[in-house]
Enzyme design. Structure first.
Site, PDB file in Angstrom:
ATOM      1  N   ASN A 169      64.902 -47.874 -15.037  1.00 42.50           N
ATOM      2  CA  ASN A 169      66.199 -48.545 -15.005  1.00 42.50           C
ATOM      3  C   ASN A 169      66.237 -49.399 -13.741  1.00 42.50           C
ATOM      4  O   ASN A 169      66.426 -48.877 -12.645  1.00 42.50           O
ATOM      5  CB  ASN A 169      67.308 -47.472 -15.000  1.00 42.50           C
ATOM      6  CG  ASN A 169      68.702 -48.063 -14.855  1.00 42.50           C
ATOM      7  OD1 ASN A 169      68.869 -49.284 -14.946  1.00 42.50           O
ATOM      8  ND2 ASN A 169      69.694 -47.215 -14.638  1.00 42.50           N
ATOM      9  N   TRP A 170      66.040 -50.682 -13.923  1.00 43.49           N
ATOM     10  CA  TRP A 170      65.942 -51.571 -12.753  1.00 43.49           C
ATOM     11  C   TRP A 170      67.303 -51.951 -12.178  1.00 43.49           C
ATOM     12  O   TRP A 170      67.381 -52.600 -11.136  1.00 43.49           O
ATOM     13  CB  TRP A 170      65.153 -52.842 -13.119  1.00 43.49           C
ATOM     14  CG  TRP A 170      63.679 -52.620 -13.248  1.00 43.49           C
ATOM     15  CD1 TRP A 170      62.989 -51.492 -12.894  1.00 43.49           C
ATOM     16  CD2 TRP A 170      62.695 -53.548 -13.735  1.00 43.49           C
ATOM     17  NE1 TRP A 170      61.642 -51.660 -13.145  1.00 43.49           N
ATOM     18  CE2 TRP A 170      61.434 -52.913 -13.656  1.00 43.49           C
ATOM     19  CE3 TRP A 170      62.768 -54.849 -14.241  1.00 43.49           C
ATOM     20  CZ2 TRP A 170      60.257 -53.545 -14.064  1.00 43.49           C
ATOM     21  CZ3 TRP A 170      61.593 -55.479 -14.644  1.00 43.49           C
ATOM     22  CH2 TRP A 170      60.350 -54.833 -14.557  1.00 43.49           C
ATOM     23  N   LYS A 171      68.368 -51.579 -12.866  1.00 44.05           N
ATOM     24  CA  LYS A 171      69.735 -51.866 -12.372  1.00 44.05           C
ATOM     25  C   LYS A 171      69.864 -53.341 -11.961  1.00 44.05           C
ATOM     26  O   LYS A 171      69.265 -54.207 -12.598  1.00 44.05           O
ATOM     27  CB  LYS A 171      70.091 -50.897 -11.239  1.00 44.05           C
ATOM     28  CG  LYS A 171      69.892 -49.427 -11.653  1.00 44.05           C
ATOM     29  CD  LYS A 171      70.430 -48.436 -10.666  1.00 44.05           C
ATOM     30  CE  LYS A 171      70.174 -47.021 -11.165  1.00 44.05           C
ATOM     31  NZ  LYS A 171      70.702 -45.992 -10.287  1.00 44.05           N
TER      32      LYS A 171
ATOM     33  N   HIS B 118      75.907 -44.781 -18.471  1.00 45.60           N
ATOM     34  CA  HIS B 118      75.386 -44.427 -17.148  1.00 45.60           C
ATOM     35  C   HIS B 118      76.570 -44.176 -16.214  1.00 45.60           C
ATOM     36  O   HIS B 118      77.595 -44.849 -16.325  1.00 45.60           O
ATOM     37  CB  HIS B 118      74.510 -45.576 -16.621  1.00 45.60           C
ATOM     38  CG  HIS B 118      73.751 -45.201 -15.394  1.00 45.60           C
ATOM     39  ND1 HIS B 118      74.339 -45.135 -14.161  1.00 45.60           N
ATOM     40  CD2 HIS B 118      72.446 -44.846 -15.211  1.00 45.60           C
ATOM     41  CE1 HIS B 118      73.430 -44.750 -13.269  1.00 45.60           C
ATOM     42  NE2 HIS B 118      72.267 -44.574 -13.882  1.00 45.60           N
TER      43      HIS B 118
ATOM     44  N   GLU C 265      77.128 -45.026 -13.294  1.00 45.39           N
ATOM     45  CA  GLU C 265      77.571 -46.234 -12.570  1.00 45.39           C
ATOM     46  C   GLU C 265      78.488 -47.077 -13.454  1.00 45.39           C
ATOM     47  O   GLU C 265      79.440 -47.691 -12.975  1.00 45.39           O
ATOM     48  CB  GLU C 265      76.347 -47.039 -12.093  1.00 45.39           C
ATOM     49  CG  GLU C 265      75.664 -46.345 -10.913  1.00 45.39           C
ATOM     50  CD  GLU C 265      74.184 -46.641 -10.771  1.00 45.39           C
ATOM     51  OE1 GLU C 265      73.686 -47.606 -11.385  1.00 45.39           O
ATOM     52  OE2 GLU C 265      73.512 -45.877 -10.045  1.00 45.39           O
TER      53      GLU C 265
ATOM     54  N   GLU D 292      71.815 -36.643 -15.930  1.00 44.42           N
ATOM     55  CA  GLU D 292      71.768 -37.241 -14.595  1.00 44.42           C
ATOM     56  C   GLU D 292      72.925 -36.720 -13.745  1.00 44.42           C
ATOM     57  O   GLU D 292      74.038 -37.288 -13.807  1.00 44.42           O
ATOM     58  CB  GLU D 292      71.880 -38.765 -14.690  1.00 44.42           C
ATOM     59  CG  GLU D 292      70.772 -39.431 -15.478  1.00 44.42           C
ATOM     60  CD  GLU D 292      70.531 -40.862 -14.993  1.00 44.42           C
ATOM     61  OE1 GLU D 292      69.400 -41.168 -14.634  1.00 44.42           O
ATOM     62  OE2 GLU D 292      71.490 -41.658 -14.961  1.00 44.42           O
TER      63      GLU D 292
ATOM     64  N   GLY E  80      70.020 -41.652  -6.719  1.00 46.11           N
ATOM     65  CA  GLY E  80      69.815 -42.488  -5.538  1.00 46.11           C
ATOM     66  C   GLY E  80      70.015 -41.776  -4.211  1.00 46.11           C
ATOM     67  O   GLY E  80      70.120 -42.423  -3.176  1.00 46.11           O
TER      68      GLY E  80
ATOM     69  N   SER F 162      66.835 -39.359  -8.636  1.00 50.44           N
ATOM     70  CA  SER F 162      65.860 -39.231  -7.549  1.00 50.44           C
ATOM     71  C   SER F 162      64.491 -38.710  -7.988  1.00 50.44           C
ATOM     72  O   SER F 162      63.835 -37.991  -7.238  1.00 50.44           O
ATOM     73  CB  SER F 162      66.434 -38.367  -6.421  1.00 50.44           C
ATOM     74  OG  SER F 162      67.576 -38.998  -5.874  1.00 50.44           O
TER      75      SER F 162
ATOM     76  N   GLY G 245      65.398 -44.734 -11.523  1.00 51.90           N
ATOM     77  CA  GLY G 245      65.960 -45.924 -10.900  1.00 51.90           C
ATOM     78  C   GLY G 245      65.084 -46.391  -9.755  1.00 51.90           C
ATOM     79  O   GLY G 245      64.092 -47.103  -9.939  1.00 51.90           O
ATOM     80  N   GLY G 246      65.420 -45.961  -8.532  1.00 53.59           N
ATOM     81  CA  GLY G 246      64.756 -46.429  -7.314  1.00 53.59           C
ATOM     82  C   GLY G 246      63.232 -46.461  -7.393  1.00 53.59           C
ATOM     83  O   GLY G 246      62.615 -47.502  -7.098  1.00 53.59           O
TER      84      GLY G 246
HETATM   85  P1  PGA Z   1      67.495 -42.964  -9.168  1.00 58.50           P
HETATM   86  O1  PGA Z   1      68.416 -43.512 -10.347  1.00 58.50           O
HETATM   87  O2  PGA Z   1      66.148 -42.643  -9.752  1.00 58.50           O
HETATM   88  O3  PGA Z   1      67.442 -44.079  -8.170  1.00 58.50           O
HETATM   89  O4  PGA Z   1      68.155 -41.745  -8.624  1.00 58.50           O
HETATM   90  C1  PGA Z   1      68.405 -42.898 -11.593  1.00 58.50           C
HETATM   91  C2  PGA Z   1      69.399 -43.553 -12.510  1.00 58.50           C
HETATM   92  O5  PGA Z   1      70.446 -43.999 -12.036  1.00 58.50           O
HETATM   93  O6  PGA Z   1      69.180 -43.647 -13.724  1.00 58.50           O
END
Ligand code: PGA
Length: 250
Positions: free
Chosen positions: A8-10, A94, A96, A164, A170, A208, A229-230
């Site tokens: 997930n490159w956001k 998600h 976010e 999640e 993150g 994470s 994500g990250g």
């Molecule tokens: P993260 O993000 O790996 O940076 O914790 C995961 C996500 O939001 O799907």
């Protein structure tokens, strides 16, 4: 093997980033099960990412879709557009999106319907807050989120759930892998018993995940994959995680 490991490159990416990411990933990935991998770039970068990676069999998807098929809805993209352009999946709900964009449970349910109608695999995200975790109500919270999302659907021909915990996204913090495994067992149980017509393909973990903790996570029986994500922003790191996944799950 179906989709299991999703980047997930956001709100990140550029032409230069995607070209170098693809090169790094392809140089470092040593498996051949490209079809278990999915990338969710920004919608603007969807086609470039697809052009660079689809020939290897990697799935390209999106980070969100609208709950409607078409209409006066400035700024949105629909599941049918994703399908039309060769997309395979969409992340839905998600945390976010729920928090920053006030995505409601009703809209998440409509998005699931759109994904299902258009043959797009929904990656439904659920997770508890730090306070809910500390109050020991994780199970109730997750059951509520599953119920809210699925109750209006007679059947869903495919579904991936991403567990999640909001406090793990993150932050570099992750729950104990065994605890994640128990949560995944519970999620599978709830979906299969209450929504037997929903085709639950897998339950993946997000929050994470990185190349250092991937091994102990993927060792768990009910952690079927990961939403990352990250650590997915580095093509080499993502390939190393995929290599660990291959050793344990394929
Ligand atoms: P993260 O993000 O790996 O940076 O914790 C995961 C996500 O939001 O799907």
């Amino acid at each position: 093997m179906s989709l299991r490991l999703i980047a997930n490159w956001k709100l990140n990416g550029s032409i230069k980033f995607i070209k170098s990411w693809s090169q790094l990933f392809l140089e470092n990935f040593n498996g051949d099960n490209f079809n278990s991998i999915g990338i969710a770039p920004s919608s603007l970068h969807f086609s470039l990412t697809k052009d660079l990676l689809i020939e290897h069999g990697i799935n390209i998807g999106v980070q969100s879709i609208d709950g409607e098929q078409f209409g006066a809805r400035t700024g949105e993209i629909s599941a049918s557009m994703v399908k039309d352009l060769g997309g395979v999946f969409s992340i839905i709900g998600h945390s976010e999106r729920r928090v920053l964009f006030q995505e409601s449970v009703e809209s998440i349910s409509r998005k699931l319907a759109q994904a299902n109608m258009n043959d797009i695999v929904p990656i439904l995200c659920i997770g508890e807050s730090f306070e809910e975790n500390k109050a020991n109500i994780t199970q109730d919270v997750l059951e509520g989120q599953i119920n809210d999302a699925l109750k209006d659907h007679k059947d869903l021909s495919s579904l991936i759930i991403a567990y999640e915990p909001i406090w793990a996204i993150g932050t570099g913090k992750t729950p104990n892998p065994k605890d994640i495994n128990s949560v995944h067992e519970m999620i599978k149980d709830v979906v299969q018993s209450r929504f037997p017509k929903t085709e639950l393909e897998s339950v993946i973990y997000g929050g994470s995940v990185n190349k250092s903790n991937a091994l102990e996570l993927f060792e768990q029986k009910d952690i079927d994959g990961a939403l990352i994500g990250g650590a997915s922003l580095d093509g080499k790191d993502f390939a190393l995680i995929a290599n660990i996944f291959n050793k344990l799950k394929v």
